[in-house]
Motif scaffolding. Structure first.
Motif, mmCIF file in Angstrom:
data_model
loop_
_atom_site.group_PDB
_atom_site.id
_atom_site.type_symbol
_atom_site.label_atom_id
_atom_site.label_comp_id
_atom_site.label_asym_id
_atom_site.label_seq_id
_atom_site.Cartn_x
_atom_site.Cartn_y
_atom_site.Cartn_z
ATOM 1 N N LYS A 1 4.587 3.685 10.821
ATOM 2 C CA LYS A 1 3.918 4.882 11.337
ATOM 3 C C LYS A 1 4.829 5.695 12.263
ATOM 4 N N GLY A 2 6.063 5.240 12.407
ATOM 5 C CA GLY A 2 7.041 6.021 13.160
ATOM 6 C C GLY A 2 7.194 5.652 14.614
ATOM 7 N N LEU A 3 6.661 4.497 15.024
ATOM 8 C CA LEU A 3 6.715 4.125 16.440
ATOM 9 C C LEU A 3 8.153 4.052 16.955
ATOM 10 N N ALA B 1 0.826 -1.201 0.000
ATOM 11 C CA ALA B 1 0.000 0.000 0.000
ATOM 12 C C ALA B 1 0.865 1.258 0.000
ATOM 13 N N TYR B 2 2.104 1.131 0.431
ATOM 14 C CA TYR B 2 2.986 2.296 0.501
ATOM 15 C C TYR B 2 4.386 1.932 0.023
ATOM 16 N N CYS B 3 4.524 1.826 -1.311
ATOM 17 C CA CYS B 3 5.802 1.471 -1.913
ATOM 18 C C CYS B 3 6.865 2.545 -1.697
ATOM 19 N N ASP B 4 6.430 3.793 -1.454
ATOM 20 C CA ASP B 4 7.390 4.883 -1.315
ATOM 21 C C ASP B 4 8.194 4.803 -0.028
ATOM 22 N N THR B 5 7.767 3.962 0.921
ATOM 23 C CA THR B 5 8.521 3.848 2.170
ATOM 24 C C THR B 5 9.940 3.367 1.923
ATOM 25 N N LEU C 1 5.579 11.426 12.381
ATOM 26 C CA LEU C 1 6.856 10.802 12.014
ATOM 27 C C LEU C 1 6.638 9.560 11.165
ATOM 28 N N SER C 2 5.542 9.558 10.416
ATOM 29 C CA SER C 2 5.187 8.393 9.610
ATOM 30 C C SER C 2 6.040 8.298 8.349
ATOM 31 N N GLY D 1 1.419 12.151 19.172
ATOM 32 C CA GLY D 1 1.315 11.355 17.951
ATOM 33 C C GLY D 1 0.005 10.592 17.969
ATOM 34 N N VAL D 2 -0.669 10.520 16.822
ATOM 35 C CA VAL D 2 -1.950 9.817 16.721
ATOM 36 C C VAL D 2 -1.930 8.926 15.489
#
Length: 392
Positions: free
Chosen positions: A249-251, A136-140, A310-311, A240-241
């Motif tokens: 998601k930046g955890l 779903a998020y290839c740009d990561t 920070l995702s 952060g939410v």
């Protein structure tokens, strides 16, 4: 006019609220709306729109197929066949697709119907999944294999996680299913995603950018007892939410940031964690479980001094808009369209925690010069109505 929306959830989380916000506005203008969804329960206030696709067992079996064979989108065949028969009887004028992943609907059954139904079709993309063979998020990971054909997917361990890589076949199947659908228009919430769509096999379609909005009647500055509840005193609250927390998601970046900051001056608060994640948090981070109460969420935003995004995977995150509407400035990574929903303010390179630390320490975080009315979902509704629903 009768409108059918299809999304993984109804009335909860970002895409579910986008659907119900749109439905309420359409209903106010005299239109009839149904939202077909696959997962969890729709809140009572939205039951008049809600139509469930399949059952929990269907989702479980579809999820198993995805995990074992990289088959996200290719399970739930019987459930989708029944749903297609329901669509035929409901006979909508417009079919508005949203997230089709989530282990609840069969792409082959749905698109074989859409190809011949003659209806006006709008497809709002909330991520990259429609044009990739897996992610779903290839740009990561800055992957662009989807342009010419997916293979050797570098993020098989992330949603929709699978033990095997079937991305080459999935990419071909999706291309065959999604192309040449009459009367289909694609909508993206961000210019960033629109740019990717135009490089993909979906480039044959008209692509419109309509930014997401929020309900500013609910997301506004509110009184909050967050400081009192946790005894935070005059500490600056860094919030952060997320709907679901993981490293994407930046955890892990929040973990690292908490070890860099002076914990006498700053307090990180994360909303949307599971109980298991909360138990594992370092003592320097306060964890709060997911809430479906907009009022509670707005009060938490209002208490924060800074909202941190920070995702590593974003399209046009409404959490940024929600924070700004509650009077809280946003500091975000330059991920996807996140800088667009932060209006270009307080943006740092993705993954550069040293820069995040520097900005926080110097408190160089400003509120964007934006009219709160421009954040409201009714602006998006007007665009959908004028540019898409009402046009032949």
């Amino acid at each position: 006019m009768k409108i059918l929306m299809i999304n993984v959830v109804c009335g909860i989380r970002s895409t579910g609220r986008i659907c119900t916000d749109l439905a309420r506005a359409l209903e106010e203008q005299g239109h009839e709306v149904k939202i077909a969804y696959g997962r969890e329960n729709a809140p009572q206030e939205f039951q008049n729109y809600a139509v469930r696709i399949g059952t929990d067992l269907d989702i479980m079996m579809h999820g198993l197929r995805a995990r074992l064979f990289d088959g996200c989108g290719f399970g739930s065949r019987k459930a989708t066949q029944r749903f297609v028969e329901w669509i035929k009887s409901y006979d909508p004028d417009v079919i508005h697709l949203h997230n089709l992943h989530g282990y609840y609907i069969n792409l082959e059954e749905l698109f074989n119907y859409l190809r011949t139904c003659g209806k006006k079709i709008i497809w709002t993309l909330h991520d990259c999944w429609a044009f990739t063979g897996h992610s779903a998020y290839c740009d990561t990971v800055n992957c662009d294999r989807w342009i010419n054909g997916c293979h050797d997917c570098p993020i098989m361990n992330y949603y929709p996680a699978s033990f095997i890589d079937n991305s080459p076949k999935n990419w071909i199947k999706k291309q065959q299913l999604f192309r040449n659908i009459p009367r289909l228009t694609i909508v993206t919430p961000s210019n960033w995603l629109a740019g990717l769509v135009k490089k993909s096999f979906l480039s044959e379609y008209t692509v419109r950018t309509i930014s997401n909005g929020i309900d500013t009647k609910h997301f506004r500055p509110l009184e909050s007892d967050l400081r009192a509840c946790f005894g935070l005193g005059n500490k600056k609250i860094l919030l952060g939410v997320a709907t679901a927390w993981d490293d994407m998601k930046g955890l892990s970046d929040f973990y690292r940031l908490s070890s860099m900051l002076d914990n006498e001056k700053y307090q990180i608060v994360l909303v949307g964690l599971t109980q298991k994640q909360i138990k594992k948090l370092p003592s320097t981070i306060i964890g709060i479980k997911k809430t479906n109460s907009i009022k509670e969420l707005a009060s938490i935003y209002s208490a924060a001094d800074v909202f941190l995004n920070l995702s590593y995977c974003e399209n046009y995150p409404t959490v940024n808009l929600e924070a700004i509407a509650c009077g809280t400035p946003v500091l975000t990574y330059d991920t996807g369209g996140s800088s667009e929903s932060a209006f270009g303010e307080n943006v740092v390179q993705r993954g550069n925690l040293d820069e995040v630390y520097k900005v926080i320490e110097n408190f160089e975080i400003s509120m964007p010069t934006v009219d709160v009315a421009d954040l409201d979902y009714k602006r998006s509704i007007d665009s959908y109505l004028k540019e898409l629903y009402m046009r032949n």
